[in-house]
Write a protein that holds these residues in place. Structure first.
Motif, mmCIF file in Angstrom:
data_model
loop_
_atom_site.group_PDB
_atom_site.id
_atom_site.type_symbol
_atom_site.label_atom_id
_atom_site.label_comp_id
_atom_site.label_asym_id
_atom_site.label_seq_id
_atom_site.Cartn_x
_atom_site.Cartn_y
_atom_site.Cartn_z
ATOM 1 N N ILE A 5 -2.290 -6.659 2.876
ATOM 2 C CA ILE A 5 -1.235 -6.123 2.013
ATOM 3 C C ILE A 5 -1.291 -4.602 2.095
ATOM 4 O O ILE A 5 -2.219 -4.023 2.668
ATOM 5 N N ASN A 6 -0.318 -3.963 1.496
ATOM 6 C CA ASN A 6 -0.305 -2.512 1.372
ATOM 7 C C ASN A 6 -1.231 -2.138 0.210
ATOM 8 O O ASN A 6 -0.859 -2.259 -0.956
ATOM 9 N N PHE A 11 -2.828 -0.769 -5.542
ATOM 10 C CA PHE A 11 -3.488 -0.003 -6.609
ATOM 11 C C PHE A 11 -2.481 0.746 -7.476
ATOM 12 O O PHE A 11 -2.700 0.929 -8.674
ATOM 13 N N LEU A 12 -1.369 1.151 -6.888
ATOM 14 C CA LEU A 12 -0.321 1.804 -7.669
ATOM 15 C C LEU A 12 0.257 0.829 -8.695
ATOM 16 O O LEU A 12 0.441 1.187 -9.869
ATOM 17 N N ILE A 75 11.297 0.937 -1.477
ATOM 18 C CA ILE A 75 11.091 2.348 -1.827
ATOM 19 C C ILE A 75 9.607 2.631 -2.031
ATOM 20 O O ILE A 75 9.062 3.601 -1.479
ATOM 21 N N LEU A 76 8.941 1.799 -2.820
ATOM 22 C CA LEU A 76 7.509 1.993 -3.078
ATOM 23 C C LEU A 76 6.691 1.793 -1.810
ATOM 24 O O LEU A 76 5.690 2.482 -1.593
ATOM 25 N N LEU A 229 12.414 -4.962 -5.253
ATOM 26 C CA LEU A 229 11.799 -4.920 -6.578
ATOM 27 C C LEU A 229 12.274 -3.734 -7.402
ATOM 28 O O LEU A 229 12.479 -3.845 -8.610
ATOM 29 N N GLU A 230 12.481 -2.590 -6.757
ATOM 30 C CA GLU A 230 12.871 -1.391 -7.502
ATOM 31 C C GLU A 230 14.218 -1.567 -8.190
ATOM 32 O O GLU A 230 14.434 -1.065 -9.287
ATOM 33 N N SER A 231 15.133 -2.272 -7.550
ATOM 34 C CA SER A 231 16.439 -2.504 -8.150
ATOM 35 C C SER A 231 16.303 -3.316 -9.433
ATOM 36 O O SER A 231 16.945 -3.016 -10.449
ATOM 37 N N ALA A 232 15.458 -4.349 -9.397
ATOM 38 C CA ALA A 232 15.206 -5.155 -10.593
ATOM 39 C C ALA A 232 14.549 -4.309 -11.682
ATOM 40 O O ALA A 232 14.871 -4.445 -12.869
#
Length: 256
Positions: A5-6, A11-12, A75-76, A229-232
């Protein structure tokens, strides 16, 4: 060797869960006060520890399975990968905010059949200081989306894809929609805890929670599926601003 995974994003997301989990505590205990003799020195650390554990599990398995079903947080992922995604943010920002506001309007309309109950709950929220409500909306727009969209909905989509795949090898539309709906029901039921501290849990209360929160969850789930996910997250934050700031602290005091 390919990363599972990233890890930077992992961690963020954990940090976001913990920080917003702490931020929502004043709102939670303003709506549902504990007895004066409650051992807060034990309760609050336990609540933070629970948020940490859930954040770790949801972030890890959510990121792991999202990659397998074609979902993500573009985005993330770009930010933690050293890429600029400003253009993508601009492309989803307006629509995400609009869907969030429309979700808030939808909830108000759905409250009408449950008017007396809704007024009772609204009065309880009007009594909460606005700064506590402001802190709480960050939890909904981030931690809840990590738990319910990135983890739970992704998990259900992955399970559905194991049962039947689309021609391109990904999940079927039916599988995704089933995951969105099931997540919506669970999302609605998950809000009964705080509601139960304000009013007795009845069949109408359960129906209201599932109908209102489930409808919002469908919107967020669709946005997660189609835009990331960012849109949600943006939509959820926008809805919570309407429901927890604008209505109880600006509009409702004019009429109640």
């Amino acid at each position: 060797m390919k990363k599972i995974i990233n890890w930077r994003l992992f961690f963020l997301l954990i940090a976001v869960c913990v920080v917003t989990g702490v931020m929502v505590i004043p709102f939670t205990y303003a709506l549902a006060p504990l007895p004066d003799n409650a051992p807060m020195q034990l309760i609050i650390p336990a609540q933070i520890a629970q948020t940490l554990v859930l954040g770790v599990l949801a972030s890890f398995f959510g990121l792991l399975l999202a990659r397998r079903v074609g979902f993500g947080a573009p985005i993330l992922e770009g930010i933690t990968g050293g890429e600029k995604r400003n253009g993508y943010l601009k492309s989803i920002l307006g629509a995400s905010v609009l869907w969030g506001i429309l979700g808030g309007v939808l909830v108000v309309l759905l409250c009408i059949p449950f008017w007396n109950m809704s007024v009772e709950l609204m009065k309880a929220e009007m009594a909460v200081p606005v700064w506590k409500s402001a802190l709480a909306i960050f939890y909904g727009g981030t931690a809840e989306e990590i738990l319910f969209r990135l983890f739970l909905m992704t998990l259900l989509v992955w399970i559905a894809s194991k049962i039947k795949k689309a021609k391109d090898g990904g999940p079927t539309k039916i599988g995704v929609w089933l995951a969105i709906i099931i997540t919506g029901v669970i999302f609605g039921l998950g809000h009964l805890g705080i509601t139960g501290a304000i009013t007795a849990i009845t069949s109408d209360v359960i129906l209201r929670a599932v109908l209102l929160n489930g409808s919002l969850s469908v919107i967020y789930g669709w946005l997660y599926w189609k835009k990331g996910l960012e849109s949600a997250m943006i939509a959820h934050f926008s809805t919570d601003f309407v429901l927890h700031i604008l209505i109880p602290h600006v509009i409702a005091p004019l009429f109640i």
